[in-house]
Scaffold this motif. Structure first.
Motif, short mmCIF file in Angstrom:
data_model
loop_
_atom_site.label_atom_id
_atom_site.label_comp_id
_atom_site.label_asym_id
_atom_site.label_seq_id
_atom_site.Cartn_x
_atom_site.Cartn_y
_atom_site.Cartn_z
N GLN A 125 1.02 -1.16 0.14
CA GLN A 125 -0.14 -0.27 0.26
C GLN A 125 0.72 1.25 0.00
N GLU A 126 0.79 1.57 -0.94
CA GLU A 126 1.40 3.06 -1.41
C GLU A 126 1.31 4.50 -1.96
N MET A 127 1.71 4.98 -2.67
CA MET A 127 1.09 6.12 -3.63
C MET A 127 0.39 5.57 -4.77
N THR A 128 1.71 5.02 -5.36
CA THR A 128 1.69 4.31 -6.96
C THR A 128 0.61 3.35 -6.79
N PHE A 129 0.42 2.12 -5.43
CA PHE A 129 -0.81 1.70 -5.84
C PHE A 129 -2.00 2.50 -6.25
N ALA A 130 -1.52 3.63 -5.08
CA ALA A 130 -2.84 4.37 -4.94
C ALA A 130 -4.17 4.75 -6.11
N ALA A 131 -2.82 4.80 -6.36
CA ALA A 131 -3.13 5.66 -8.11
C ALA A 131 -3.50 4.22 -8.94
N ASN A 132 -2.70 3.87 -9.61
CA ASN A 132 -3.25 2.29 -9.63
C ASN A 132 -5.08 1.98 -9.41
N GLN A 133 -4.86 2.24 -8.50
CA GLN A 133 -6.79 1.81 -7.92
C GLN A 133 -7.56 2.63 -8.54
N VAL A 134 -7.48 4.44 -8.37
CA VAL A 134 -7.86 5.22 -8.96
C VAL A 134 -8.10 4.74 -10.60
N ASN A 135 -6.79 4.88 -11.26
CA ASN A 135 -7.12 4.55 -12.93
C ASN A 135 -7.89 3.34 -12.98
N ASN A 136 -7.64 2.45 -12.17
CA ASN A 136 -8.65 1.33 -12.88
C ASN A 136 -10.02 1.48 -12.22
N GLN A 137 -10.28 2.56 -11.28
CA GLN A 137 -11.78 2.76 -11.42
C GLN A 137 -12.60 3.97 -12.19
N LEU A 138 -11.37 4.70 -12.33
CA LEU A 138 -11.87 6.06 -13.72
C LEU A 138 -11.64 4.86 -15.16
N LEU A 139 -10.46 4.25 -15.59
CA LEU A 139 -10.46 4.11 -17.45
C LEU A 139 -10.41 5.10 -17.54
N VAL A 140 -11.10 6.03 -17.81
CA VAL A 140 -10.88 6.50 -19.09
C VAL A 140 -10.10 7.85 -18.46
N LYS A 141 -9.53 8.09 -17.94
CA LYS A 141 -8.81 9.27 -17.87
C LYS A 141 -7.35 9.05 -16.95
N PRO A 142 -5.93 8.50 -17.80
CA PRO A 142 -5.16 8.12 -17.00
C PRO A 142 -3.95 8.50 -17.28
N PHE A 143 -3.87 8.89 -18.16
CA PHE A 143 -2.85 10.80 -18.49
C PHE A 143 -3.18 11.83 -16.99
N GLU A 144 -4.12 12.00 -16.83
CA GLU A 144 -4.37 12.50 -15.20
C GLU A 144 -4.12 12.16 -14.34
N VAL A 145 -4.14 10.95 -14.25
CA VAL A 145 -4.32 10.65 -13.17
C VAL A 145 -2.74 10.23 -12.84
N TYR A 146 -2.05 9.35 -13.37
CA TYR A 146 -0.36 9.85 -14.01
C TYR A 146 0.16 11.08 -13.60
N PHE A 147 -0.33 12.41 -14.51
CA PHE A 147 0.31 13.57 -14.44
C PHE A 147 -0.22 13.46 -12.49
N ILE A 148 -0.82 13.79 -11.78
CA ILE A 148 -1.79 13.83 -10.25
C ILE A 148 0.07 13.44 -9.69
N LEU A 149 0.11 11.90 -9.32
CA LEU A 149 0.68 11.14 -9.26
C LEU A 149 2.13 11.45 -9.43
N ALA A 150 2.50 12.05 -10.18
CA ALA A 150 3.96 12.51 -10.59
C ALA A 150 5.07 14.19 -9.91
N VAL A 151 3.27 14.94 -10.12
CA VAL A 151 3.53 16.46 -9.77
C VAL A 151 3.20 15.73 -8.07
#
Lengths: 234, 238
Positions: free
Chosen positions: B180-206
């Motif tokens: 359980q850490e931030m990259t894992f959380a971002a992947n959970q969010v991405n799996n729930q949203l599915l259509v906005k991968p760029f935005e999710v990983y952008f938030i993670l990177a920032v």
């Protein structure tokens, strides 16, 4: 013990050996391609920084800072899952046909490592006293010739140790590409382990292969540095 | 695009920050920081011992540590994660979670890198320090603990902070073994949203960028301070 060696023999035979060898090939290809990409970008970044144009220097600094402060794995995922989704549909389809995982892994690793390489080269160049440039210009060398014969050889010699360290890092970072599905050595090892359940033996083989290439790089680098020191120690 | 980023943040900021806590395990940014800090706190004393052994005049201490350092520097972190993942449970006889696996891995891996930093600090001290303290009658251990280590560790604070940044970046690999850490959380969010991968990983990177950039500035501040202090003491010496 004999059970252990039997397992090792099984991993190093037939189909499993093929999978591992294909993995090693992929790892080496990925490392070589992203190294070349990283070096080309790094040298361009250094040259851009030498121009002393304020905007250009700030852009290079931003590039370096971005790539050094974000985990390489996140950069890989951003490229593969994120940025690729912004491409036009035809380009995405074309990339899928061309082994998209490999391309994105090479691009992400190359861009990331370029930031480290450019800093290595820059700090190596900065360590050369300005008297060197002045003396070579006074002796009648032009800008390019003084760069090529006087400054760059010394700069590369200064930055060699950290360049080698970061080359080893690049080689090790290719293993991150498994997270986006590149079938390199780590991914291949997981496959072999899934087929054979010989966890210990499969990881042992992969670890030894990684160790061999890393130590080879470190050793070759140290040898090269020694040789350079001898040539230029006059 | 920015509207999307703000949408995702307002909807999922809790998942990014603390994971599923309090309805599930703690995760997200908070766990990334806890993991990185614990790894540094445990690995650091270990690395000091390793560094003392690595600079020891006795080969019996020096050689094994040298081998350890080269092995750890020569294999990718993912490999060490997998080794820990299956070796530690078979050694202690019960299963361990992703967080503990990641913590053990980071301690093992970083002990080698931190050892090299402390060794660098020890070896960059002028030889006069050892000679003077030995001449004053201090033994090997007292010289080490009262004279050499305090100076070496103080001088290596900037490198220690940049190593902490490395550790924070390395925790992102926990995602591979479902820690359980931030990259894992971002992947959970991405799996729930599915259509906005760029935005999710952008938030993670920032988020990683802000965290690590801040620490880089801190390291540079310490570096300047130490440089100043050294120059001051040089002036006094002459």
């Amino acid at each position: 013990m004999s059970q252990f060696t039997q397992g090792l023999e099984k991993v190093l035979q037939g189909d499993y050996l093929d999978i591992i060898i294909r993995g090693i090939k992929m790892t080496l290809e990925l490392a070589a391609l992203s190294w070349v990409l990283a070096m080309v970008i790094a040298l361009s970044l250094v040259v851009i920084r030498l121009t002393n144009n304020k905007v250009a220097v700030a852009l290079v600094a931003a590039y370096v800072s971005y790539h050094r402060n974000i985990p390489t794995l996140v950069q890989l995922m951003l490229w593969y899952f994120g940025i690729s989704s912004l491409f036009p549909f035809e380009l995405q389809m074309w990339l899928v046909d061309q082994n998209a995982e490999f391309i994105f892994a090479a691009v992400a690793l190359g861009l990331c490592q370029a930031a480290y390489f450019s800093e290595d080269i820059r700090s190596g160049m900065r360590a050369i006293s300005s008297g060197q440039t002045e003396a070579s210009r006074a002796l009648g060398f032009g800008y390019l010739r003084s760069m090529y014969y006087i400054i760059l050889p010394q700069g590369i010699r200064n930055s060699l140790p950290s360049l080698i360290n970061h080359t080893v890092l690049l080689f090790k970072n290719t293993s991150l590409a498994m997270a986006i599905g590149v079938v390199e050595l780590t991914y291949a090892t997981r496959e072999v382990e899934n087929y054979t359940f010989l966890t210990f033996q499969s990881y042992l083989v992969a670890t030894l292969v990684y160790l061999f290439f890393s130590l080879l790089l470190m050793f070759a680098g140290a040898l090269f540095a020694k040789k350079l020191n001898k040539v230029y120690a006059r | 695009m920015f509207a999307n980023v703000i949408d995702i943040l307002s909807q999922y900021w809790e998942l990014f920050l603390i994971g599923q806590y309090p309805h599930g395990p703690l995760g997200g940014l908070v766990n990334t920081l806890i993991l990185a800090s614990l790894a540094l706190i445990i690995a650091f004393p270990l690395s000091v011992l390793l560094a003392i052994a690595r600079t020891s005049p006795f080969g019996i201490f020096r050689h094994p540590v040298t081998v350890w350092v080269y092995v750890m520097r020569g294999i990718p972190l993912i490999m060490i994660i997998f080794w820990t993942y299956f070796l530690v449970p078979s050694l202690i006889g019960r299963n361990i979670g992703g967080f503990t696996t990641m913590l053990c891995t980071l301690v093992l891996y970083q002990s080698a890198y931190l050892c090299e930093i402390v060794r660098g600090g020890l070896q960059s001290l002028p030889a006069g320090q050892v000679e003077a303290s030995r001449a004053l009658g201090l033994g090997y251990f007292r010289t080490m603990f009262f004279i050499l280590l305090p100076q070496a560790l103080y001088n290596s604070i900037p490198s220690l902070i940049s190593q902490f940044i490395s550790i924070i970046k390395e925790t992102s690999l926990g995602y591979i073994i479902n820690a359980q850490e931030m990259t894992f959380a971002a992947n959970q969010v991405n799996n729930q949203l599915l259509v906005k991968p760029f935005e999710v990983y952008f938030i993670l990177a920032v988020t990683y960028y802000i965290l690590c950039f801040g620490l880089t500035q801190l390291a540079q501040w310490f570096e300047r301070r130490i440089e100043k202090k050294r120059q001051g003491s040089d002036l006094l010496a002459t």
